[in-house]
Motif scaffolding. Structure first.
Motif, PDB file in Angstrom:
ATOM      1  N   LYS A 111      41.075  26.333  49.550  1.00 12.38           N
ATOM      2  CA  LYS A 111      40.170  25.830  48.521  1.00 12.38           C
ATOM      3  C   LYS A 111      40.271  26.741  47.315  1.00 12.38           C
ATOM      4  CE  LYS A 111      36.776  23.588  51.377  1.00 12.38           C
ATOM      5  NZ  LYS A 111      35.603  22.808  51.143  1.00 12.38           N
ATOM      6  N   VAL A 112      40.093  26.184  46.138  1.00 12.97           N
ATOM      7  CA  VAL A 112      40.091  26.969  44.908  1.00 12.97           C
ATOM      8  C   VAL A 112      38.786  26.697  44.172  1.00 12.97           C
ATOM      9  CG1 VAL A 112      41.221  27.366  42.688  1.00 12.97           C
ATOM     10  CG2 VAL A 112      42.613  26.912  44.717  1.00 12.97           C
ATOM     11  N   PHE A 113      38.131  27.750  43.715  1.00 13.75           N
ATOM     12  CA  PHE A 113      36.908  27.596  42.929  1.00 13.75           C
ATOM     13  C   PHE A 113      36.785  28.771  41.968  1.00 13.75           C
ATOM     14  CE2 PHE A 113      35.893  29.513  47.043  1.00 13.75           C
ATOM     15  CZ  PHE A 113      35.277  30.703  46.664  1.00 13.75           C
ATOM     16  N   SER A 114      35.925  28.613  40.981  1.00 17.68           N
ATOM     17  CA  SER A 114      35.723  29.662  39.981  1.00 17.68           C
ATOM     18  C   SER A 114      34.290  30.169  40.051  1.00 17.68           C
ATOM     19  CB  SER A 114      36.009  29.124  38.582  1.00 17.68           C
ATOM     20  OG  SER A 114      37.366  28.744  38.476  1.00 17.68           O
ATOM     21  N   PHE A 115      34.112  31.437  39.703  1.00 17.19           N
ATOM     22  CA  PHE A 115      32.794  32.046  39.658  1.00 17.19           C
ATOM     23  C   PHE A 115      32.756  33.034  38.508  1.00 17.19           C
ATOM     24  CE2 PHE A 115      30.804  30.637  43.577  1.00 17.19           C
ATOM     25  CZ  PHE A 115      29.462  30.895  43.334  1.00 17.19           C
ATOM     26  N   THR A 116      31.627  33.122  37.834  1.00 21.17           N
ATOM     27  CA  THR A 116      31.431  34.152  36.818  1.00 21.17           C
ATOM     28  C   THR A 116      30.708  35.325  37.469  1.00 21.17           C
ATOM     29  OG1 THR A 116      31.314  32.496  35.073  1.00 21.17           O
ATOM     30  CG2 THR A 116      30.463  34.682  34.549  1.00 21.17           C
ATOM     31  N   LEU A 117      31.363  36.473  37.496  1.00 25.29           N
ATOM     32  CA  LEU A 117      30.812  37.667  38.131  1.00 25.29           C
ATOM     33  C   LEU A 117      30.908  38.834  37.156  1.00 25.29           C
ATOM     34  CD1 LEU A 117      32.574  37.169  41.579  1.00 25.29           C
ATOM     35  CD2 LEU A 117      30.136  36.798  41.109  1.00 25.29           C
ATOM     36  N   ARG A 118      29.810  39.495  36.919  1.00 22.86           N
ATOM     37  CA  ARG A 118      29.736  40.612  35.965  1.00 22.86           C
ATOM     38  C   ARG A 118      30.290  40.213  34.594  1.00 22.86           C
ATOM     39  NH1 ARG A 118      28.444  45.455  38.799  1.00 22.86           N
ATOM     40  NH2 ARG A 118      29.166  46.769  37.091  1.00 22.86           N
ATOM     41  N   GLY A 119      30.046  38.952  34.238  1.00 20.95           N
ATOM     42  CA  GLY A 119      30.439  38.474  32.920  1.00 20.95           C
ATOM     43  C   GLY A 119      31.880  38.023  32.806  1.00 20.95           C
ATOM     44  N   ASN A 120      32.625  38.085  33.889  1.00 23.34           N
ATOM     45  CA  ASN A 120      34.029  37.661  33.875  1.00 23.34           C
ATOM     46  C   ASN A 120      34.209  36.377  34.685  1.00 23.34           C
ATOM     47  OD1 ASN A 120      35.271  39.917  32.411  1.00 23.34           O
ATOM     48  ND2 ASN A 120      34.642  41.145  34.171  1.00 23.34           N
ATOM     49  N   ASP A 121      34.946  35.423  34.120  1.00 28.53           N
ATOM     50  CA  ASP A 121      35.253  34.184  34.840  1.00 28.53           C
ATOM     51  C   ASP A 121      36.452  34.433  35.749  1.00 28.53           C
ATOM     52  OD1 ASP A 121      33.240  32.773  33.520  1.00 28.53           O
ATOM     53  OD2 ASP A 121      34.555  32.354  31.814  1.00 28.53           O
ATOM     54  N   LEU A 122      36.239  34.320  37.041  1.00 25.41           N
ATOM     55  CA  LEU A 122      37.285  34.597  38.022  1.00 25.41           C
ATOM     56  C   LEU A 122      37.579  33.353  38.844  1.00 25.41           C
ATOM     57  CD1 LEU A 122      36.030  38.079  39.291  1.00 25.41           C
ATOM     58  CD2 LEU A 122      37.812  37.643  37.603  1.00 25.41           C
ATOM     59  N   LYS A 123      38.861  33.171  39.170  1.00 26.60           N
ATOM     60  CA  LYS A 123      39.278  32.057  40.009  1.00 26.60           C
ATOM     61  C   LYS A 123      39.621  32.605  41.397  1.00 26.60           C
ATOM     62  CE  LYS A 123      41.806  28.543  38.475  1.00 26.60           C
ATOM     63  NZ  LYS A 123      42.976  27.735  38.022  1.00 26.60           N
ATOM     64  N   PHE A 124      39.101  31.960  42.421  1.00 21.61           N
ATOM     65  CA  PHE A 124      39.346  32.407  43.798  1.00 21.61           C
ATOM     66  C   PHE A 124      39.987  31.306  44.627  1.00 21.61           C
ATOM     67  CE2 PHE A 124      35.702  35.030  42.483  1.00 21.61           C
ATOM     68  CZ  PHE A 124      36.233  36.291  42.730  1.00 21.61           C
ATOM     69  N   GLN A 125      40.926  31.701  45.475  1.00 23.24           N
ATOM     70  CA  GLN A 125      41.470  30.834  46.503  1.00 23.24           C
ATOM     71  C   GLN A 125      40.956  31.353  47.840  1.00 23.24           C
ATOM     72  OE1 GLN A 125      45.614  28.725  46.858  1.00 23.24           O
ATOM     73  NE2 GLN A 125      45.862  30.847  47.421  1.00 23.24           N
ATOM     74  N   SER A 126      40.394  30.460  48.643  1.00 25.34           N
ATOM     75  CA  SER A 126      39.935  30.850  49.973  1.00 25.34           C
ATOM     76  C   SER A 126      40.555  29.907  51.001  1.00 25.34           C
ATOM     77  CB  SER A 126      38.406  30.835  50.057  1.00 25.34           C
ATOM     78  OG  SER A 126      37.921  29.508  50.125  1.00 25.34           O
ATOM     79  N   ASP A 127      40.224  30.109  52.255  1.00 22.70           N
ATOM     80  CA  ASP A 127      40.871  29.335  53.319  1.00 22.70           C
ATOM     81  C   ASP A 127      39.968  29.351  54.547  1.00 22.70           C
ATOM     82  OD1 ASP A 127      42.766  27.946  54.786  1.00 22.70           O
ATOM     83  OD2 ASP A 127      44.423  29.302  54.293  1.00 22.70           O
ATOM     84  N   SER A 128      40.329  28.535  55.525  1.00 21.05           N
ATOM     85  CA  SER A 128      39.632  28.597  56.812  1.00 21.05           C
ATOM     86  C   SER A 128      39.889  29.962  57.437  1.00 21.05           C
ATOM     87  CB  SER A 128      40.125  27.483  57.731  1.00 21.05           C
ATOM     88  OG  SER A 128      41.525  27.582  57.896  1.00 21.05           O
ATOM     89  N   GLY A 129      38.970  30.408  58.275  1.00 18.48           N
ATOM     90  CA  GLY A 129      39.149  31.676  58.974  1.00 18.48           C
ATOM     91  C   GLY A 129      38.761  32.900  58.174  1.00 18.48           C
ATOM     92  N   VAL A 130      38.164  32.697  56.972  1.00 22.07           N
ATOM     93  CA  VAL A 130      37.671  33.827  56.191  1.00 22.07           C
ATOM     94  C   VAL A 130      36.189  33.618  55.893  1.00 22.07           C
ATOM     95  CG1 VAL A 130      39.925  34.264  55.171  1.00 22.07           C
ATOM     96  CG2 VAL A 130      38.274  32.862  53.919  1.00 22.07           C
ATOM     97  N   PHE A 131      35.513  34.699  55.548  1.00 24.78           N
ATOM     98  CA  PHE A 131      34.066  34.664  55.324  1.00 24.78           C
ATOM     99  C   PHE A 131      33.724  33.899  54.055  1.00 24.78           C
ATOM    100  CE2 PHE A 131      30.293  36.821  53.393  1.00 24.78           C
ATOM    101  CZ  PHE A 131      29.345  36.353  54.297  1.00 24.78           C
ATOM    102  N   SER A 132      32.715  33.030  54.166  1.00 22.92           N
ATOM    103  CA  SER A 132      32.164  32.301  53.017  1.00 22.92           C
ATOM    104  C   SER A 132      33.254  31.620  52.195  1.00 22.92           C
ATOM    105  CB  SER A 132      31.343  33.248  52.122  1.00 22.92           C
ATOM    106  OG  SER A 132      30.568  32.510  51.204  1.00 22.92           O
ATOM    107  N   ARG A 133      33.971  30.738  52.847  1.00 23.95           N
ATOM    108  CA  ARG A 133      35.177  30.152  52.249  1.00 23.95           C
ATOM    109  C   ARG A 133      34.902  29.163  51.118  1.00 23.95           C
ATOM    110  NH1 ARG A 133      36.635  24.962  54.891  1.00 23.95           N
ATOM    111  NH2 ARG A 133      38.693  25.314  53.989  1.00 23.95           N
TER     112      ARG A 133
END
Length: 199
Positions: free
Chosen positions: A17-39
């Protein structure tokens, strides 16, 4: 046996899965997958820790223990580009995702590698951050918390997020036995952000 996010080599079928989040004022894109925490998203506890964390006064690297696919370590590294941030996890799938996410977000001041808690960690740090793997059991969580003391530089700080009903009070007791200064920096929806400082 079903995989957990603290499994070394998850066997669950990959489902990225791919999603974006703004953290500490920076827009970051994350790729996650099954078998990892809070995917599916950056979990609430990690977001609170990320936003509350302040860089220590002392110089030195930062360590993210149990980094998962990387939201804590990568957001801190992006914000504090003068610091090297080391990120460790026992989960090889999570490690690969964290490396991919560092590349996608053009974050170069990171070193990401496999380690069961502090097993492969050789440095000393100005700060250690962790959202510990509660489901791995109390002994693992307490090993992360207690072991942090020896991995911190004098004046270094351990920052941990832990939910009240998942062991925050006993974690606080352990930290007070281990560290010189311990404070609850923030409480939010049952999550405690605890900062412990080594003299």
């Amino acid at each position: 046996m079903a995989d957990h996010y603290f499994t070394n080599q998850p066997n669950s079928k990959t489902d990225k899965k791919v999603f974006s989040f703004t953290l500490r004022g920076n827009d970051l894109k994350f790729q996650s997958d099954s078998g990892v925490f809070s995917r599916n998203e950056v979990d609430f506890g990690s977001r609170v820790l990320i936003n509350v964390f302040t860089f220590p006064e002392i110089e030195g690297n930062i360590l993210d223990v149990g980094c998962g696919y990387g939201p804590i370590g990568l957001s801190i590294a992006k914000d504090g580009s003068s610091r090297m941030v080391e990120m460790v996890d026992v989960n090889l799938r999570a490690i690969e995702l964290a490396k991919e996410n560092a590349n996608v977000n053009k974050i170069e001041n990171v070193k990401i590698y496999e380690s069961s808690i502090y097993e492969n960690v050789t440095g000393e740090y100005a700060a250690i951050l962790t959202n510990p793997p509660i489901r791995a059991g109390k002994s693992v969580v307490h090993e992360i918390l207690k072991g942090a003391h020896d991995k911190l530089l004098p004046g270094g700080e351990l920052w941990v997020v832990i939910k009240k009903k998942q062991g925050a009070p006993s974690a606080l007791d352990l930290l007070k036995e281990t560290f010189d200064e311990v404070e609850v920096v923030k409480k939010d929806k049952g999550y405690y952000i605890i900062k412990s400082k080594k003299d």
